[in-house]
Scaffold this motif. Structure first.
Motif, mmCIF file in Angstrom:
data_model
loop_
_atom_site.group_PDB
_atom_site.id
_atom_site.type_symbol
_atom_site.label_atom_id
_atom_site.label_comp_id
_atom_site.label_asym_id
_atom_site.label_seq_id
_atom_site.Cartn_x
_atom_site.Cartn_y
_atom_site.Cartn_z
ATOM 1 N N THR A 22 0.936 -1.395 -0.066
ATOM 2 C CA THR A 22 -0.062 0.137 -0.078
ATOM 3 C C THR A 22 1.093 1.225 -0.084
ATOM 4 O O THR A 22 0.667 2.081 -0.627
ATOM 5 C CB THR A 22 -0.971 -0.033 1.102
ATOM 6 N N VAL A 23 2.099 1.261 0.771
ATOM 7 C CA VAL A 23 2.870 2.237 0.759
ATOM 8 C C VAL A 23 3.404 2.540 -0.297
ATOM 9 O O VAL A 23 3.593 3.647 -0.873
ATOM 10 C CB VAL A 23 3.922 2.119 2.037
ATOM 11 N N LEU A 24 3.875 1.518 -1.153
ATOM 12 C CA LEU A 24 4.654 1.671 -2.368
ATOM 13 C C LEU A 24 3.564 2.006 -3.409
ATOM 14 O O LEU A 24 3.853 3.101 -4.322
ATOM 15 C CB LEU A 24 4.858 0.208 -2.963
ATOM 16 N N GLY A 25 2.438 1.635 -3.455
ATOM 17 C CA GLY A 25 1.253 2.336 -4.411
ATOM 18 C C GLY A 25 0.878 3.776 -4.226
ATOM 19 O O GLY A 25 0.909 4.702 -5.105
ATOM 20 N N GLN A 26 0.865 4.216 -2.937
ATOM 21 C CA GLN A 26 0.974 5.465 -2.786
ATOM 22 C C GLN A 26 2.134 6.520 -3.032
ATOM 23 O O GLN A 26 1.889 7.499 -3.583
ATOM 24 C CB GLN A 26 0.660 5.726 -1.077
ATOM 25 N N MET A 27 3.421 5.897 -2.953
ATOM 26 C CA MET A 27 4.352 6.603 -3.298
ATOM 27 C C MET A 27 4.390 6.716 -4.871
ATOM 28 O O MET A 27 4.597 7.853 -5.174
ATOM 29 C CB MET A 27 5.719 5.776 -2.790
ATOM 30 N N ILE A 28 3.983 5.807 -5.668
ATOM 31 C CA ILE A 28 3.858 5.606 -7.196
ATOM 32 C C ILE A 28 2.864 6.690 -7.350
ATOM 33 O O ILE A 28 3.018 7.609 -8.322
ATOM 34 C CB ILE A 28 3.747 4.414 -7.507
ATOM 35 N N ALA A 29 1.695 6.681 -6.933
ATOM 36 C CA ALA A 29 0.566 7.588 -7.239
ATOM 37 C C ALA A 29 1.071 9.157 -6.863
ATOM 38 O O ALA A 29 0.693 9.846 -7.706
ATOM 39 C CB ALA A 29 -0.461 7.359 -6.197
ATOM 40 N N VAL A 30 1.676 9.529 -5.764
ATOM 41 C CA VAL A 30 2.246 10.711 -5.489
ATOM 42 C C VAL A 30 3.207 11.231 -6.532
ATOM 43 O O VAL A 30 3.310 12.293 -6.886
ATOM 44 C CB VAL A 30 2.640 10.960 -4.060
ATOM 45 N N ALA A 32 3.350 10.229 -9.549
ATOM 46 C CA ALA A 32 2.447 10.225 -11.010
ATOM 47 C C ALA A 32 1.689 11.511 -11.140
ATOM 48 O O ALA A 32 1.574 11.818 -12.015
ATOM 49 C CB ALA A 32 2.017 8.940 -11.514
ATOM 50 N N PHE A 33 1.258 12.025 -9.801
ATOM 51 C CA PHE A 33 0.169 12.765 -9.903
ATOM 52 C C PHE A 33 0.764 14.459 -10.627
ATOM 53 O O PHE A 33 0.153 14.994 -11.504
ATOM 54 C CB PHE A 33 -0.244 13.341 -8.413
#
Length: 68
Positions: A22-30, A32-33
């Motif tokens: 989940t933390v990895l996904g949040q880092m990727i999403a941040v 990519a934003f």
């Protein structure tokens, strides 16, 4: 939309520990934003930028659906 689906998909793509994924996904999403924001509003044609950002969200959705 893309950030949401990246965060959901990271549970399946990332490390086996759900919290770390989940933390990895949040880092990727941040990360990519800003790129998606620039694509959506920084192009000369606003319609083209919106379409590009929408396509990225759809690709993220398809990736989540294919890996479930």
């Amino acid at each position: 939309m893309a950030a949401h689906f990246i965060t959901l998909g990271a549970l399946k793509w990332g490390p086996p520990v759900r919290h770390d994924a989940t933390v990895l996904g949040q880092m990727i999403a941040v990360a990519a934003f800003p790129l998606l924001f620039l694509l959506a509003f920084g192009t000369r044609n606003p319609l083209r930028g919106g379409i590009i950002a929408g396509v990225v969200g759809v690709v993220a959705l398809l990736a989540v659906l294919l890996h479930s």
